[in-house]
Design an enzyme around this catalytic site. Structure first.
Site, PDB file in Angstrom:
ATOM      1  CE  LYS A  29      -4.083  -2.009   0.470  1.00 44.65           C
ATOM      2  NZ  LYS A  29      -5.135  -1.896  -0.554  1.00 44.65           N
ATOM      3  CG  ASP A  31      -4.111  -0.660  -3.830  1.00 50.21           C
ATOM      4  OD1 ASP A  31      -4.503   0.393  -4.387  1.00 50.21           O
ATOM      5  OD2 ASP A  31      -4.886  -1.507  -3.351  1.00 50.21           O
ATOM      6  CD  GLU A  41      -4.970  -2.615  -6.833  1.00 56.75           C
ATOM      7  OE1 GLU A  41      -4.100  -3.504  -7.003  1.00 56.75           O
ATOM      8  OE2 GLU A  41      -5.853  -2.707  -5.970  1.00 56.75           O
ATOM      9  CG  ASP A  58      -9.279  -1.933  -6.403  1.00 55.71           C
ATOM     10  OD1 ASP A  58     -10.364  -2.488  -6.628  1.00 55.71           O
ATOM     11  OD2 ASP A  58      -8.577  -2.193  -5.412  1.00 55.71           O
ATOM     12  CE  LYS A 107     -11.076  -4.596  -3.320  1.00 56.05           C
ATOM     13  NZ  LYS A 107      -9.916  -4.439  -4.180  1.00 56.05           N
TER      14      LYS A 107
HETATM   15 MG    MG Z   1      -6.798  -1.752  -4.444  1.00 55.31          MG
END
Ligand code: MG
Length: 336
Positions: free
Chosen positions: A152, A181, A215, A240, A264
């Protein structure tokens, strides 16, 4: 066809809290549901919303379940409104798993005792803890077989994160793939800096690891900015948050996005409509977890197996964020 419908909410604490640009997340809450047909075949489903990511809230999902009668029909399952994408997924996958004439039979889903069939760790992307903790954690995950990691960014000041990143790329073994991300947390300038840094790494033969993509660098509202960035740098960008639900996915595709889409399954909406969209447009998709239990995970992995292309690892390497789930999930099933 008519089905007996039952549901139970659940709460599950993360071993370590999940830190992203959206804040800290400590407890996963969701709903397990079962559908029983006239022959007593049972299908299991899970509603695992993430409202801050674009799905309905848990409360909205609960309200929907509470207003349903104890007996529902195919029509109920396939007419859930688009405002409840996690519910669409939960009900439809329960239907597919056991009672409906889905593409995968109930023998694959002899809940509650069967362990979830898991592909080899190499097919998964493992989520590293954010910040400096990533430097200590990757090795354990590597030993478990993971070769793709996600880290992240956009959590701390960019200068500090670039420093950690520098250490990380010099520590990770050569055949690693790394995903960054940002959860929409970068400014346009910061996104440029990250992409520029990654492009330079690509050009540096001394760094043999691959930055697979960045991302969601910018917030959802800045779609044009991301489209522009995706055309300006070699490093790929994956959307995303921008494509949390099927409607958003279709809209971004329609506006010209030809980069990567993170899907997702747990919150994207109806599995049958997702299949149709992916088959029709042959998109480059990366499938990813919503920190669901084995019930939703099985349905999500099935979709990933059917619809993944380009050999992309799937983002389900998140077991290390939870305690063993068997016991409490078992008791939940028994209760249902
Ligand atoms: Mg993500």
């Amino acid at each position: 066809m008519r089905y007996q419908f039952k549901f139970r909410p659940y709460r599950r604490k993360f071993v370590r809290s999940l830190t992203t640009n959206h804040g800290n997340w400590d407890i996963r809450e969701g709903i397990i549901l079962s559908l029983t047909d006239e022959t007593l075949k049972v299908g299991w489903g899970e509603i695992a919303p993430i409202s801050w990511f674009g799905s309905e809230t848990l409360e909205q999902a609960l309200d929907f379940c509470r207003q349903l009668p104890a007996e529902i029909t195919d029509d109920t399952i396939f007419s859930i409104p688009d405002e409840l994408p996690a519910c669409q997924f939960g009900f439809e996958s329960a239907w597919e798993s056991g009672v409906g004439s889905g593409e995968w039979g109930s023998e694959l889903f002899s809940m509650p005792n069967a362990p979830c069939p898991m592909p080899h760790a190499q097919a998964f992307s493992a989520l590293l803890p954010s910040g400096e903790a990533a430097l200590n954690q990757w090795e354990t995950l590597w030993q478990r077989g993971y070769r793709t990691f996600k880290w992240k960014i956009g959590v701390d000041a960019i200068a500090h994160e670039l420093e950690i990143f520098e250490s990380l790329i010099h520590t990770l073994p050569a055949s690693t793939k790394l995903r960054l991300d940002a959860n929409g947390g970068l400014s346009y300038e910061e996104a440029n800096l990250w992409l520029w840094t990654c492009d330079n790494l690509k050009a540096n033969p001394k760094i043999p690891l691959e930055i697979e993509f960045i991302e969601q660098p910018l917030p959802v509202e800045q779609f044009q900015g991301m489209l522009e960035l995706s055309l300006s740098y070699e490093t790929a960008i994956a959307l995303d948050e921008s494509v949390a639900t099927l409607g958003q996915l279709a809209a971004c595709h329609q506006q010209g996005w030809r980069g990567i889409f993170v899907i997702k399954p747990g919150i994207v909406g109806s599995p049958s409509r997702l299949r149709k969209f992916c088959h029709q447009h042959q998109i480059d998709a990366v499938f990813s977890s919503v920190f669901e239990t084995a019930i939703a995970r099985q349905a999500a992995l099935q979709l990933a197996a059917e619809l993944s292309r380009n050999n992309r690892a799937i983002g389900f390497g998140i077991d290390h964020f939870f305690e063993q789930e068997d016991t409490w999930l078992q008791s939940l099933w028994n209760d249902l």
